[in-house]
Motif scaffolding. Structure first.
Motif, PDB file in Angstrom:
ATOM      1  N   GLU A  33       0.830  -1.204   0.000  1.00  8.85           N
ATOM      2  CA  GLU A  33       0.000   0.000   0.000  1.00  8.85           C
ATOM      3  C   GLU A  33       0.866   1.257   0.000  1.00  8.85           C
ATOM      4  OE1 GLU A  33      -4.206  -0.681   2.109  1.00  8.85           O
ATOM      5  OE2 GLU A  33      -2.506  -0.956   3.465  1.00  8.85           O
ATOM      6  N   TYR A  61       0.545   4.312  -2.559  1.00  8.99           N
ATOM      7  CA  TYR A  61       0.409   5.690  -2.088  1.00  8.99           C
ATOM      8  C   TYR A  61       1.460   6.587  -2.726  1.00  8.99           C
ATOM      9  CZ  TYR A  61      -1.036   9.292   1.215  1.00  8.99           C
ATOM     10  OH  TYR A  61      -1.537  10.444   1.774  1.00  8.99           O
ATOM     11  N   GLN A 118       1.108   9.607  -6.118  1.00  7.30           N
ATOM     12  CA  GLN A 118       1.522  11.001  -6.003  1.00  7.30           C
ATOM     13  C   GLN A 118       2.298  11.477  -7.235  1.00  7.30           C
ATOM     14  OE1 GLN A 118       0.444  12.570  -3.308  1.00  7.30           O
ATOM     15  NE2 GLN A 118      -0.263  10.724  -2.255  1.00  7.30           N
ATOM     16  N   PHE A 133      -6.736  10.396  -6.289  1.00  6.84           N
ATOM     17  CA  PHE A 133      -6.068  11.299  -5.357  1.00  6.84           C
ATOM     18  C   PHE A 133      -6.229  12.750  -5.809  1.00  6.84           C
ATOM     19  CE2 PHE A 133      -2.872   8.867  -2.564  1.00  6.84           C
ATOM     20  CZ  PHE A 133      -3.771   7.813  -2.416  1.00  6.84           C
ATOM     21  N   GLY A 181      -5.178  13.067  -0.720  1.00  9.49           N
ATOM     22  CA  GLY A 181      -4.526  11.887  -0.163  1.00  9.49           C
ATOM     23  C   GLY A 181      -5.167  11.430   1.131  1.00  9.49           C
ATOM     24  N   LEU A 218      -7.144   6.115  -0.199  1.00 11.44           N
ATOM     25  CA  LEU A 218      -6.379   4.982  -0.704  1.00 11.44           C
ATOM     26  C   LEU A 218      -7.226   3.718  -0.772  1.00 11.44           C
ATOM     27  CD1 LEU A 218      -3.546   3.763  -1.448  1.00 11.44           C
ATOM     28  CD2 LEU A 218      -3.279   3.289   1.006  1.00 11.44           C
ATOM     29  N   GLY A 241      -5.340  -0.962  -0.440  1.00 10.58           N
ATOM     30  CA  GLY A 241      -5.106  -0.079  -1.565  1.00 10.58           C
ATOM     31  C   GLY A 241      -4.311  -0.739  -2.662  1.00 10.58           C
ATOM     32  N   ALA A 286       5.804   6.240   1.692  1.00 11.74           N
ATOM     33  CA  ALA A 286       4.555   6.993   1.848  1.00 11.74           C
ATOM     34  C   ALA A 286       4.684   8.147   2.826  1.00 11.74           C
ATOM     35  CB  ALA A 286       3.435   6.060   2.303  1.00 11.74           C
TER      36      ALA A 286
END
Length: 494
Positions: free
Chosen positions: A58, A62, A66, A94, A99, A104, A152, A398
């Motif tokens: 996950e 994440y 981004q 996102f 976020g 997620l 996620g 993350a």
């Protein structure tokens, strides 16, 4: 008689066309779809934050979400191509929702809820409303479904698409039309592009139609559609084959007993004579979907281990259909007495402990949040940071703030600029000299058999053994965070 004196023809009245009104679904039919979806949604939202933690996979999602779409595509050229579409989807999610852990995991919750609705609809069409309701409820409470509804990753989305490919397949088999097969093909291609092992569900559907002895034109239409899906998937398969080292962590033993147990359970549940609402019967759809994907993955694992349960998570759709239809057959046969209800209550009670456990950080193989917190607490500004092995740098991806005050000693280029998941590391010959420049090193160590032969990892461990000694160790779920101090104190920074 002259034409002028003929009596006028009687007027003909044409009754207005009566519009065909579609029958509204009965309450029981609505419940067969809505109740499983609502139950899955409720279970998915229950404890969704998992004590504000996330695990390594996950953390990758994440961090990748981004990045902009160009960076995601460039990264996919080197690693994780099979998840590139999912990362792109999550990037857009996102961008819209911002976020956070809820963002997620919410797509997975919604996707699994949709999958439960699809299971209910399949049971409804093939065996009636009660069978659909029972199948959907069974699907909702399966531990694996609850687990990946709160993760996620792409597996819940794949499961939802495969579940809804079932009604599309039934529609194409019952009332052949090009647009129906186009819908089926589009749904299956989307599932395969999210994870290429969804193509095993396509094979299961082929077996379904063959066993059901559908007319040859239907089988031909499915074959053309399947060929189109395979053609659309083939670039991903060819390119991802060059990234096969990513699954080198999968080890035996191959789970033959588990696959055999699932097969036996499926056959037992398929024994009752289930009503057919079209050319396809419930067992002929559910049993191949339950057994064949895992069996094919098992056979492939005899050459190279690639069997992981979550890769064929959608097989649970077939299992839930069989269990729900079996329970419905028992109720229709009036063979359900008090002992049966007690047994059902016992099964539901037995599901409570694993359901609670799935909502804890310990339910995953590691706790990336705890690793980052341990590094932040152990390190001092200016300390060195070392990941053993380097690929587990993703555990802190993350939350960069956890490692911002430290210097990553083996890192040559960060993950974003190098278009990788864990960054590009220095050559093995350069790492020891870099390490000896620091008096304190915070080392994140994860047990990984692949590191035993990696020259970079050997250089790290040898330098720590020869020039440093451990001062303190913090054990967290899935990793150890150790502070090493240089044996020579002459250059201590105080």
């Amino acid at each position: 008689m002259p034409v002028a004196h003929l009596p006028p023809a009687p007027a003909r009245t044409v009754a207005p066309a009566v519009p065909v009104r579609r029958r509204l679904p009965a309450p029981a039919e609505v419940a067969a779809v809505a109740v499983p979806a609502a139950l899955t949604l409720a279970l998915g939202l229950w404890g969704i934050r998992r004590q504000d933690t996330l695990w390594g996979d996950e953390a990758v999602t994440y961090a990748m979400a981004q990045r902009d779409l160009t960076r995601i595509w460039h990264t996919a050229q080197h690693v994780d191509l099979v998840h590139a579409l999912y990362y792109a989807v999550m990037h857009e999610v996102f961008a819209v929702l911002g976020g956070g852990l809820l963002t997620l995991r919410l797509p997975s919750v919604l996707a699994m809820s949709a999958a439960a609705a699809g299971v209910g609809l399949l049971g409804l069409r093939l065996a009636g409303p009660r069978a659909g309701l029972l199948a959907g409820v069974v699907f909702a409470v399966l531990p694996q479904v609850q687990k990946y509804a709160q993760e996620g990753r792409s597996y819940a989305l794949v499961c939802a698409l495969v579940a809804w490919a079932g009604p599309a397949l039934l529609a194409g088999a019952a009332r052949p039309a090009r647009w129906r097969w186009a819908v089926y093909g589009s749904v299956m291609l989307a599932a395969c592009l999210l994870h290429e092992f969804a193509v095993l569900a396509l094979a299961a559907h082929g077996v379904t139609l063959a066993v059901a002895r559908v007319p040859r034109p239907v089988l031909r239409a499915w074959g053309v559609t399947a060929a189109g899906v395979a053609a659309g998937l083939s670039p991903l398969v060819v390119l991802s084959a060059g990234q096969s080292a990513q699954v080198s962590w999968i080890e035996g033993p191959v789970r033959l007993p588990g696959v055999l147990a699932v097969t036996v359970l499926g056959v037992v549940c398929a024994r009752p004579s289930l009503g057919a609402r079209g050319p396809v019967r419930l067992w002929s759809l559910a049993l191949p979907l339950l057994v064949l994907p895992g069996l094919l993955l098992l056979i492939a694992s005899l050459v190279r281990p690639i069997f992981v349960d979550r890769y064929v998570l959608y097989s649970g759709v077939g299992g839930a259909l069989l269990l729900g239809a079996w329970a419905d057959a028992v109720l229709r046969g009036r063979r359900c007495h008090r002992a049966g209800w007690v047994a059902a209550a016992v099964v539901l009670a037995a599901l409570v402990p694993p359901s609670l456990a799935l909502r804890t950080p310990q339910s995953r193989s590691n706790d990336a949040t705890a690793v980052g917190a341990a590094v932040r607490e152990a390190g001092r500004p200016g300390d060195g940071l070392l990941f053993l092995p380097g690929r587990h740098r993703v555990l802190t991806a993350a939350a960069p703030r956890d490692t911002r005050a430290l210097t990553d000693l083996a890192l040559a280029r960060d993950p974003v600029s190098s278009d990788t998941l864990a960054g590009a590391e220095l050559p093995a010959r350069d790492i020891p000299a870099r390490m000896r420049e620091f008096d304190r090193i915070v080392a994140v160590r994860v047990t990984d058999a692949r590191a035993r032969t990696d020259p970079r990892e050997l250089a790290k461990t040898d330098t720590l053994r020869r020039h440093f000694h451990p001062e303190s160790t913090t054990r967290v779920h899935g990793a150890r965070v150790t502070v090493y101090v240089r044996d020579d104190d002459a250059g201590a920074r105080g």
